[in-house]
Design an enzyme around this catalytic site. Structure first.
Site, mmCIF file in Angstrom:
data_model
loop_
_atom_site.group_PDB
_atom_site.id
_atom_site.type_symbol
_atom_site.label_atom_id
_atom_site.label_comp_id
_atom_site.label_asym_id
_atom_site.label_seq_id
_atom_site.Cartn_x
_atom_site.Cartn_y
_atom_site.Cartn_z
ATOM 1 N N ASP A 1 9.358 115.767 90.079
ATOM 2 C CA ASP A 1 7.642 116.026 90.486
ATOM 3 C C ASP A 1 7.301 115.423 91.374
ATOM 4 O OD1 ASP A 1 4.836 116.850 90.328
ATOM 5 O OD2 ASP A 1 4.341 116.666 88.249
ATOM 6 N N LYS B 1 7.202 126.408 92.325
ATOM 7 C CA LYS B 1 6.167 125.383 92.310
ATOM 8 C C LYS B 1 5.266 126.052 93.151
ATOM 9 C CE LYS B 1 4.501 120.526 91.910
ATOM 10 N NZ LYS B 1 5.318 119.671 92.249
ATOM 11 N N ARG C 1 1.229 126.345 87.679
ATOM 12 C CA ARG C 1 1.003 126.821 88.472
ATOM 13 C C ARG C 1 2.462 126.936 88.672
ATOM 14 N NH1 ARG C 1 0.751 122.249 93.566
ATOM 15 N NH2 ARG C 1 1.423 120.562 92.857
ATOM 16 N N ASP D 1 -6.403 126.444 90.119
ATOM 17 C CA ASP D 1 -6.209 127.715 91.327
ATOM 18 C C ASP D 1 -4.195 127.991 90.773
ATOM 19 O OD1 ASP D 1 -4.582 125.911 92.658
ATOM 20 O OD2 ASP D 1 -6.242 126.199 94.234
ATOM 21 N N GLY D 2 -3.506 127.066 90.306
ATOM 22 C CA GLY D 2 -2.067 128.135 90.469
ATOM 23 C C GLY D 2 -1.231 127.689 91.527
ATOM 24 N N ARG E 1 11.752 117.689 79.054
ATOM 25 C CA ARG E 1 10.708 117.172 79.615
ATOM 26 C C ARG E 1 10.372 116.022 78.277
ATOM 27 N NH1 ARG E 1 7.665 118.744 84.450
ATOM 28 N NH2 ARG E 1 8.196 120.652 84.915
ATOM 29 N N ASP F 1 5.420 113.917 80.636
ATOM 30 C CA ASP F 1 5.777 114.982 81.210
ATOM 31 C C ASP F 1 6.723 115.648 82.288
ATOM 32 O OD1 ASP F 1 2.905 114.529 81.613
ATOM 33 O OD2 ASP F 1 3.223 116.517 83.211
ATOM 34 N N ASN F 2 6.565 114.147 82.962
ATOM 35 C CA ASN F 2 6.796 113.569 84.561
ATOM 36 C C ASN F 2 8.706 113.291 84.539
ATOM 37 O OD1 ASN F 2 5.757 115.987 86.123
ATOM 38 N ND2 ASN F 2 4.544 113.466 86.612
#
Length: 476
Positions: free
Chosen positions: A264, A115, A95, A127-128, A185, A254-255
């Protein structure tokens, strides 16, 4: 995607050009009725952007990704990750979009990233979109971190889209514009390494070296030097989180950034009462990412990065493992040194105080803070002003005998943090269209060390009944 007229904004596309295999070209969804909720004018100026222009229709179009310069190449970035320890080989910007890179007024390269800009092929059924509350939370907490001097991505703006977002209830939609030195990342390297493309992995590592540690390119083993650099910046970052009482809440690989910036701000919060077991995330049922676990989790994540880099570090697998292990073993002493130095500052202890004495003092204090359930931030700030709770008098007598510097303590211990009950209060008001509590809280936490008359409630701990039930959510 329409073109923004009459603008001098230049968006580079270095990431998209150098790493097209993990840069999926995509466009933001339209925003039916975009309305600027908050703009970081000082950050805009730092980026060479005109705040007045950003407040206009073309600027708002840039901030939601629908009106871009003609040569812009927005992309969704691919990455993998271990989420709560479970391996997911394909995550990516489900998203989000990297609109491109800006060169700021200090000639530094900075990512402009969105974002909540709509679904991409990485969305995995989502839903992004993003809701107003979580995007304002990220803006608020990231600016608080910046004001505290903690490395962080920063929020440039939050724009309400006019599109509803379905979560447990129907919420107002929003897009956050985020600035980072890059969005690389640990998961970026895991993604490429899993694909087995060694040439691409080398290009990714070279890209990271160029952006974050160019000196590594001149070393005998640039990729080992890259790992060394990430270990060092993450040791410093996690120590600063711990010193501030910050709980990230979702320390998936990934963060974790290669730059050492916090990224994030989903289920994040600051501790009130000191407790190493503090967890705020509604989905962290087993406390994997509890406050006290953060250093160990960081080391675990860095091990995953090392695994991804092994083939670049040496052609000899055994030698690569040996070198990577030596690099990873530096995390603990680097973290310990940063933590200890920070605790000395918080307690106002000079270099003449013996390390063993200082460490014993800190260890005893933390045990007492936990057993007494004392508010972490208030205790240290009060200590600088001579405010001692009765249970701490014996400890404080030993501390005073070391001649602490109270003025230095005031520079190291904030009066104001984004306390959870105040954040929730501001976000609840914003959901009704009242942004005044948000802006007032933002102004307070933007000068965290300066005590001000009339703002006493912003320094007070949460009501006890609030703290017992408070949870945060990822916002997806």
């Amino acid at each position: 995607m329409s073109i923004a007229p009459d603008t001098t904004v230049v968006l580079g596309h270095r990431f998209a050009t150098e790493l097209p295999e993990i840069a999926l070209r995509w466009q933001a969804e339209s925003a039916p009725d975009p309305r600027l909720l908050v703009l970081n004018e000082s950050l805009a100026a730092e980026l060479g952007l005109d705040p007045a222009w950003l407040r206009g229709p073309d600027g708002i179009g840039l901030l939601v990704g629908t009106r871009l310069p003609a040569d812009a190449e927005p992309v969704a970035q691919g990455y993998a990750g271990h989420q709560f320890g479970g391996w997911v080989p394909r995550l990516g910007d489900g998203r989000a979009l990297l609109l491109g890179e800006l060169i700021d007024t200090d000639e530094r390269l900075r990512d402009l990233h969105l974002k909540g800009s709509g679904r991409t092929p990485f969305a995995r059924g989502g839903d992004g979109l993003a809701a107003v509350g979580p995007m304002l939370r990220e803006y608020l907490i990231s600016e608080a971190m910046h004001a505290l001097g903690i490395p962080t991505t920063r929020a440039l703006s939050v724009v309400a889209t006019g599109r509803p977002v379905q979560r447990e209830t129907l919420l107002g939609g929003a897009v956050l514009a985020r600035i980072a030195t890059s969005h690389l990342r640990v998961g970026s390297f895991q993604y490429v390494r899993t694909a087995g493309d060694l040439a691409l992995l080398r290009r990714l590592a070279d890209h990271a070296i160029s952006r974050h540690c160019p000196g590594a390119a001149e070393t005998e083993n640039p990729y080992l030097a890259l790992l060394d650099s990430v270990v060092a910046v993450q040791a410093n970052l996690i120590a600063q989180w711990m010193l501030a009482g910050f709980v990230h809440g979702v320390m998936n690989t990934d963060n974790m950034t290669i730059s050492g910036e916090t990224i994030d701000y989903g289920p994040c919060a600051f501790m009130d009462a000191f407790d190493p077991k503090t967890v705020f995330s509604s989905i962290d049922s087993f406390g994997r990412y509890a406050y006290g676990n953060q250093p160990a989790i960081a080391a675990w994540n860095l091990t995953r990065l090392a695994e991804a880099l092994l083939a670049l570090i040496s052609d000899d697998q055994d030698r690569a493992v040996e070198l990577a292990t030596e690099s990873l073993q530096r995390f603990a002493p680097l973290y310990s040194a940063a933590w200890s130095a920070g605790m000395r500052r918080k307690l106002g202890l000079g270099n003449e105080v013996d390390d063993t004495v200082a460490q014993q003092l800190v260890d005893e204090l933390l045990g007492m803070l936990e057993s007494e359930r004392v508010d972490y931030t208030s205790f240290f700030r009060g200590l600088a002003s001579g405010e001692i709770d009765p249970p701490f008098e014996v400890w404080a007598a030993r501390w005073r005998s070391l001649d602490p510097d109270s003025e230095a303590m005031q520079r190291a211990n904030p009066v104001y943090i984004p306390r959870n009950h105040l954040v929730e209060e501001a976000l609840a008001a914003a959901a009704t269209g009242d942004m005044e509590p948000f802006h007032r809280l933002l102004a307070v936490i933007s000068s965290p060390y300066d005590e001000r008359t009339g703002y006493e409630r912003y320094a007070e701990p949460a009501p006890e009944n609030f703290g017992r039930c408070f949870q945060t959510f990822c916002g997806t």
